[in-house]
Design an enzyme around this catalytic site. Structure first.
Site, PDB file in Angstrom:
ATOM      1  N   HIS A 285      -9.120   6.162 -28.856  1.00 54.77           N
ATOM      2  CA  HIS A 285      -8.853   7.489 -28.708  1.00 54.77           C
ATOM      3  C   HIS A 285      -7.354   7.982 -28.749  1.00 54.77           C
ATOM      4  CE1 HIS A 285     -12.913   8.886 -26.535  1.00 54.77           C
ATOM      5  NE2 HIS A 285     -13.108   8.203 -27.713  1.00 54.77           N
TER       6      HIS A 285
ATOM      7  N   HIS B 195     -21.807   7.791 -34.755  1.00 53.76           N
ATOM      8  CA  HIS B 195     -21.042   9.366 -34.577  1.00 53.76           C
ATOM      9  C   HIS B 195     -19.874   9.564 -35.779  1.00 53.76           C
ATOM     10  CE1 HIS B 195     -17.054   8.574 -32.295  1.00 53.76           C
ATOM     11  NE2 HIS B 195     -17.960   7.836 -31.609  1.00 53.76           N
TER      12      HIS B 195
ATOM     13  N   ASP C 121     -13.130   4.051 -33.924  1.00 54.51           N
ATOM     14  CA  ASP C 121     -14.020   5.002 -33.114  1.00 54.51           C
ATOM     15  C   ASP C 121     -14.251   6.492 -33.979  1.00 54.51           C
ATOM     16  OD1 ASP C 121     -15.417   6.417 -31.332  1.00 54.51           O
ATOM     17  OD2 ASP C 121     -13.833   6.664 -29.864  1.00 54.51           O
TER      18      ASP C 121
ATOM     19  N   ILE D 106     -23.306  -7.778 -46.731  1.00 52.52           N
ATOM     20  CA  ILE D 106     -23.184  -6.379 -46.892  1.00 52.52           C
ATOM     21  C   ILE D 106     -21.564  -6.579 -47.357  1.00 52.52           C
ATOM     22  CG2 ILE D 106     -22.446  -4.066 -45.928  1.00 52.52           C
ATOM     23  CD1 ILE D 106     -25.482  -4.473 -46.385  1.00 52.52           C
TER      24      ILE D 106
ATOM     25  N   ASP E 130     -21.451   2.367 -32.639  1.00 49.81           N
ATOM     26  CA  ASP E 130     -20.414   3.081 -32.410  1.00 49.81           C
ATOM     27  C   ASP E 130     -19.259   1.926 -32.040  1.00 49.81           C
ATOM     28  OD1 ASP E 130     -18.627   4.793 -31.196  1.00 49.81           O
ATOM     29  OD2 ASP E 130     -19.760   5.740 -29.619  1.00 49.81           O
TER      30      ASP E 130
ATOM     31  N   ASP F 255     -23.244  -6.944 -41.482  1.00 49.91           N
ATOM     32  CA  ASP F 255     -24.238  -7.837 -42.103  1.00 49.91           C
ATOM     33  C   ASP F 255     -25.450  -8.051 -41.061  1.00 49.91           C
ATOM     34  OD1 ASP F 255     -22.965  -8.714 -44.218  1.00 49.91           O
ATOM     35  OD2 ASP F 255     -22.141 -10.319 -43.553  1.00 49.91           O
TER      36      ASP F 255
ATOM     37  N   GLU G 250     -19.847  13.670 -31.209  1.00 51.07           N
ATOM     38  CA  GLU G 250     -20.066  12.825 -30.052  1.00 51.07           C
ATOM     39  C   GLU G 250     -19.126  13.106 -29.048  1.00 51.07           C
ATOM     40  OE1 GLU G 250     -20.104   8.640 -28.023  1.00 51.07           O
ATOM     41  OE2 GLU G 250     -18.474   9.830 -29.164  1.00 51.07           O
ATOM     42  N   GLU G 251     -17.795  12.922 -29.576  1.00 50.80           N
ATOM     43  CA  GLU G 251     -16.544  12.855 -28.592  1.00 50.80           C
ATOM     44  C   GLU G 251     -16.601  13.890 -27.493  1.00 50.80           C
ATOM     45  OE1 GLU G 251     -15.097  10.266 -28.358  1.00 50.80           O
ATOM     46  OE2 GLU G 251     -14.723   9.240 -30.081  1.00 50.80           O
TER      47      GLU G 251
HETATM   48  N1  PHI Z   1     -18.914   6.336 -27.315  1.00 52.10           N
HETATM   49  C1  PHI Z   1     -17.668   5.944 -26.800  1.00 52.10           C
HETATM   50  C2  PHI Z   1     -17.334   4.567 -26.957  1.00 52.10           C
HETATM   51  C3  PHI Z   1     -18.410   3.590 -26.696  1.00 52.10           C
HETATM   52  C4  PHI Z   1     -19.230   3.288 -27.769  1.00 52.10           C
HETATM   53  C5  PHI Z   1     -18.667   3.370 -25.499  1.00 52.10           C
HETATM   54  C6  PHI Z   1     -20.195   2.336 -27.443  1.00 52.10           C
HETATM   55  C7  PHI Z   1     -19.833   2.473 -25.120  1.00 52.10           C
HETATM   56  C8  PHI Z   1     -20.675   2.108 -26.236  1.00 52.10           C
HETATM   57  I1  PHI Z   1     -22.106   0.869 -25.666  1.00 52.10           I
HETATM   58  C9  PHI Z   1     -16.557   7.035 -27.492  1.00 52.10           C
HETATM   59  O1  PHI Z   1     -16.825   7.319 -28.672  1.00 52.10           O
HETATM   60  O2  PHI Z   1     -15.583   7.291 -27.073  1.00 52.10           O
HETATM   61 ZN    ZN Z   2     -15.050   7.804 -29.074  1.00 52.92          ZN
END
Ligand code: PHI
Ligand code: ZN
Ligand code: CA
Length: 498
Positions: A288, A114, A126, A33, A189, A307, A160-161
């Protein structure tokens, strides 16, 4: 029938070299990739955030603009896309679901992550990172026209957040039967953390910490991801399978899952610095935060993980049955017993096909075309040259089941037929393909009223019309009509994909 065989001088073609055996279960070759493409998607997500108040959060215009960016690329690439709306916190949220046409929908592999950010910043690690890597893998599926056995479905989740809202809305929207059709879910994620670790979701709970193991099949997903990292010499560690991302609603419904995580607010230890380099301190100091921008990405991690996603999608979706081009799909040199079975409606009373080390007679070659063993009609010499030839009808021997991949397929083999002038066009050696209730002759050599000496020859047949089917090869010979001396043999059967 049994009769002495007197043959003129016949040049015998002997001792064809056997090709080195190749591994039978071959993994589909995943493409590399291009990380520059993944980065280009992140640059676009950064621009979208910048143009929309600095974030791509649920209920904010930067989120829907992100969905539109991804959707347009997938639509142009040939995906069937759907924007699924849901409501959370008084705002409309969206999941983007993209199906790659083809494959077994009852055996669907989903790949997701997400697409929303927090309101504090643009969310490039993120989870622009997982979103962009999955997008580029989806586009690579289209570019290579990957046609796996399993159906592929990609998803970009909203909200998701705010507590896995989009993925939960999706899973809750499915009927029991639809959930059952999703046989695996891969989640990405945060896969480009600036001070990265290489954590694989501990689906088998081999770490024995926190949550228990995931649904059966999660271990295989983890093992496939692990195989990629071991192939590039990068060590991995587990991260608790606690449901803290969008795989949560999947495993809660018994769907096996797995994924990669390069770390968030947690801190890299000195031991982990030894393992992966980087510095002691947060894996992502901008987690964040407003500084989770295009500069908050470790390109090496993003490259490796993109990849790894491709490798895992290719290998899990295709069950190892589509080899790269120019390779052996299946072969048998008969040196070991691979499970050929005698036909069940044969009429021959002697000289039936068997896998054996053949005895030499004037009508039968004592040498296989390669090695020691071949498929031969009555291997032993008997009391006279024509003993143990085919008598009384047809003899058939069937290969084990062979699952043919898609593509251009060629059958190659060595063969001979021998007979005396008491033979006729009713006698033959044939190779047929049995697929379900259909049997197709792909090679046939008929007898004739003349002497034919045994001499190895090579033959081939195009099996492309059986691509994607599970078949058996049927090797057949007949002494039909009036009784004749008939012998046949086959060796070095090989199916290749061009
Ligand atoms: N989902 C959380 C961050 C996160 C990702 C935590 C993967 C654990 C794992 I495994 C967020 O989006 O803040
Ligand atoms: Zn997050
Ligand atoms: Ca052989």
């Amino acid at each position: 029938m049994r009769a002495p065989l007197v043959l003129g001088a016949a040049a015998l073609i002997l001792g064809l070299a056997t090709a080195p055996a190749q591994a039978e279960a071959q993994l589909a070759a995943a493409p590399d990739i291009p990380v520059a493409n993944v980065k280009a998607h992140l640059t676009q997500l950064q621009s979208i955030a910048t143009a929309n108040g600095g974030n791509r959060a649920h209920g904010r215009p930067g989120y829907l603009a992100s969905v539109t960016y991804v959707k347009n690329l997938l639509d142009a690439a040939g995906y069937t896309t759907r924007q699924q709306s849901f409501t959370y916190n008084g705002a409309t949220g969206y999941n983007l679901i993209a199906d790659w046409p083809g494959g077994d929908t009852a055996d669907t592999l989903m790949v997701g992550g997400h697409l929303d950010s927090v309101t504090a910043g643009p969310g490039i690690n993120d989870n622009g990172s997982g979103s962009a890597a999955n997008l580029e893998v989806a586009l690579a599926v289209a570019r290579t026209n990957f046609q796996p056995d399993r159906h592929l479905r990609f998803a970009w989740w909203g909200a998701e957040e705010l507590g896995l809202r989009g993925s939960t809305a999706y899973v809750n929207s499915l009927t029991t039967a639809q959930k059952r059709e999703i046989t695996g879910y891969l989640n990405f994620d945060m896969v480009g953390s600036p001070n990265p670790g290489y954590f694989l979701y501990d689906g088998d709970n081999s770490d024995g910490t926190g949550a228990g193991p995931g649904p059966a099949g999660s271990a295989q997903i983890e093992a496939t991801l692990a195989a990629y990292f071991s192939s590039i010499g990068v060590p991995t560690r587990g991260t608790d399978f606690d449901g803290r991302s969008d795989y949560g609603p999947f495993i809660a419904n018994g769907i096996p899952a797995g994924g990669i995580f390069t770390g968030a607010e947690g801190r890299k230890t000195a031991a982990q610095v030894q393992l992966w380099g980087g510095t002691t301190g947060a894996f992502d100091p901008c987690y964040h935060a407003s500084c989770d921008t295009i500069t908050n990405i470790n390109d090496t991690a993003l490259d490796r993980n993109s990849d790894a996603i491709a490798y895992t999608v290719w290998n899990l979706a295709d069950g190892g049955t589509t080899p790269p081009t120019g390779t052996t799909v299946w072969e048998d040199d008969f040196e070991t017993a691979k499970g050929w079975t005698a036909g069940t409606s044969d009429t021959a009373t002697s000289g039936r096909f068997e896998r054996a080390d053949p005895a030499a007679t004037t009508s039968q070659l004592g040498n296989a075309a390669g090695g020691t063993y071949d498929l031969v009609t009555g291997a032993t010499a008997g009391s006279s040259a024509g003993a143990n030839d085919v008598d009384g009808g047809t003899t058939t021997i069937l290969s084990p089941s062979i699952t043919l991949p898609t593509g251009t397929l060629t059958l190659n083999f060595s063969w001979y037929l021998s007979h005396l002038s008491n033979s006729s066009s009713a006698d033959y050696v044939r190779i047929r393909v049995v697929s379900g209730s259909t049997t197709t002759t792909v090679f046939s050599q008929a007898g004739a009223a003349s002497d034919r000496a045994p001499a190895w020859a090579t033959g081939s047949a195009n099996l492309s019309s059986f691509a994607g089917q599970t078949i058996r090869l049927s090797v057949e010979a007949a002494d039909a009509s009036t009784a004749s001396l008939v012998e046949a043999a086959v060796d070095n059967v090989k199916i290749t994909k061009a």
